[in-house]
Write a protein that holds these residues in place. Structure first.
Motif, PDB file in Angstrom:
ATOM      1  N   VAL A  30       2.760  -3.624   8.546  1.00  0.00           N
ATOM      2  CA  VAL A  30       2.554  -3.920   7.130  1.00  0.00           C
ATOM      3  C   VAL A  30       2.377  -2.613   6.371  1.00  0.00           C
ATOM      4  O   VAL A  30       1.603  -1.749   6.792  1.00  0.00           O
ATOM      5  N   SER A  32       0.854  -1.293   3.031  1.00  0.00           N
ATOM      6  CA  SER A  32      -0.078  -1.728   1.984  1.00  0.00           C
ATOM      7  C   SER A  32      -0.120  -0.698   0.861  1.00  0.00           C
ATOM      8  O   SER A  32      -0.221   0.506   1.120  1.00  0.00           O
ATOM      9  N   GLN A  54       1.791  -5.839  -0.455  1.00  0.00           N
ATOM     10  CA  GLN A  54       2.023  -5.746   0.989  1.00  0.00           C
ATOM     11  C   GLN A  54       3.508  -5.967   1.291  1.00  0.00           C
ATOM     12  O   GLN A  54       4.124  -6.882   0.735  1.00  0.00           O
ATOM     13  N   LEU A  95      -2.996  -8.412   8.637  1.00  0.00           N
ATOM     14  CA  LEU A  95      -3.119  -8.804   7.230  1.00  0.00           C
ATOM     15  C   LEU A  95      -3.274 -10.309   7.160  1.00  0.00           C
ATOM     16  O   LEU A  95      -2.555 -11.042   7.841  1.00  0.00           O
TER      17      LEU A  95
END
Length: 439
Positions: A30, A32, A54, A95
């Motif tokens: 991910v 971010s 994200q 996440l």
């Protein structure tokens, strides 16, 4: 208010894009980002909002829709709601974000839901926007008939309210016309302009709401009075009630928002406009504009407001909305479904009991090999004269068995030979004894 349409069959409006697929796992799982975004067309409406963004690089291997706490908790009557942090423990989510709408009384999850290939909820063709992934590697956004729910072969699916972006264009107004607005969830409200609305306050007094005001009941034990054009709000303490607004007014309320969608490269994108309690958020038209700037192609609106929660590596990174039991701090709200980004999983998950799963790859032990650690290897004693194939391993075992048999025969022959030799020696001794006796 129009009657909510249930569509059983038919190919309804939707969009499908090939999900990003790479031979090697793309890291990080991910990406971010944090953004402070200026919102508002006029100076009196201008404000800065906090955007948590994200990007999921490997959606087919790492993205899941999870029920609250454990599988099976979305069923009607379970009344199961837990925090996003608690639900994230199911897959150790890197996440985790609050997702679908739900019934606050029964805990029932609304909309069509698939979790890891398992059908969790069938809405019976109710028309609201959905987002999901199919078994053939496509990202889905749009509307579903009940027939579509089965034929698209979903692995992950979650329902929302309002298709925000359709193929790179803002689609909010069209969605308001198309979607169901039955007041069945924590955020499917109606606004009631009453000439005089009498409401109990602490069971002792009554409150009269003039005709020029709109009323929204909230979970935070406050009655929100919204004046025309949403220019001003007053809050009055009240008991808990269900929020009620029309779909168009729902789209116009400025609050925290969560949306899920994808970019042109087939990566899943998630945006959360995070608003601290008491501050002003964004309406759905403003949210759609933010998503366009972030590179979304398709996007749907998920459960928002006080339910909106973002957790990264088990840590809450958004502003919690509800008051904690100690009446001092704020705590995150208990919700139902979540979006989870996790490490890739092995198949089978336990690597056939002969290894450990590391980032979707089985690390085998016990002289095993193969993607599932289910192939028998020769031991190091083979001195590089063995084979790692299952057939060769069987031949090796057969050869070892035959060697054991030959060894047994050899030992038996030696024993018999010793016995025969002893017998001969005994006979010779007896012969000498006999001759001595005759003399």
């Amino acid at each position: 208010m129009r009657q909510c349409q249930h569509i059983k069959i038919g190919n309804l409006t939707h969009s499908k894009h090939k999900a990003n697929i790479s031979v090697n796992l793309t890291l990080p799982l991910v990406e971010s980002r944090h953004q402070l975004k200026s919102i508002g067309k006029y100076y009196y409406d201008r404000r800065i909002v906090n955007v948590l963004f994200q990007k999921v690089n490997n959606p087919l291997k790492t993205f899941s829709v999870l029920e609250p706490g454990a599988p099976g908790t979305c069923r009607k009557g379970s009344a199961e709601r837990v925090t996003v942090r608690e639900s994230a423990k199911q897959k150790h989510c890197v996440l985790a974000i609050s997702a679908g709408f739900f019934n606050i009384d029964t805990g029932e999850c609304y909309g069509n839901i698939y979790s890891d290939g398992r059908l969790v909820s069938d809405s019976g063709g109710v028309q609201n926007a959905h987002f999901g992934i199919t078994a053939d590697g496509y990202i889905f956004a749009g509307y579903l008939s009940q027939q579509d729910l089965m034929t698209h072969r979903f692995t992950q699916l979650v329902g929302g309210v309002i298709w925000l972006l359709k193929e790179g264009e803002i689609y909010v107004d069209e969605s308001i016309k198309n979607e169901c607005s039955t007041p069945t969830t924590s955020m499917y409200p109606y606004v009631f302009p009453y000439s005089t609305l009498m409401l109990p306050v602490c069971h002792t007094n009554t409150l009269a709401i003039p005709e020029t005001m709109y009323v929204i009941f909230s979970f935070s034990e406050k009655l929100t009075i919204i004046y025309p054009h949403f220019k001003r709000m007053d809050h009055i303490n009240l008991k808990k009630f269900l929020i009620l607004v029309t779909l168009r007014e729902f789209a116009s309320i400025q609050k925290s928002r969560v949306a899920v969608g994808h970019d042109k490269d087939g990566r899943i994108l998630i945006a959360h406009v995070d608003v601290a309690k008491g501050n002003t958020g964004v309406d759905l038209h403003e949210m759609a504009s933010i998503l366009l700037d972030l590179g979304f192609v398709n996007a749907i609106n998920l459960d928002s407001g006080g339910s909106a929660t973002t957790v990264i590596n088990g840590t809450l990174v958004s502003h919690p909305s509800d008051e904690c039991p100690d009446k001092i701090f704020n705590c995150e709200r208990q919700v139902t479904t979540i979006l989870c980004v996790h490490e890739p999983e092995c198949d089978p998950g336990d690597c056939s009991g002969h290894g450990t799963c590391e980032m979707g790859v089985c690390e085998c032990s016990d002289h095993r090999s193969g993607p599932a650690c289910d192939i028998q290897q020769c031991s190091p004693k083979c001195n590089q004269h063995g084979s790692t194939s299952a057939g060769a391993a069987q031949e090796l075992l057969k050869s070892q068995h035959q060697s054991d048999q030959y060894r047994s025969y050899w030992l038996l022959s030696v024993v018999l030979g010793i016995i025969a030799a002893v017998s001969i020696i005994i006979n010779i001794l007896l012969l000498f004894i006999h001759l001595d006796v005759q003399r």
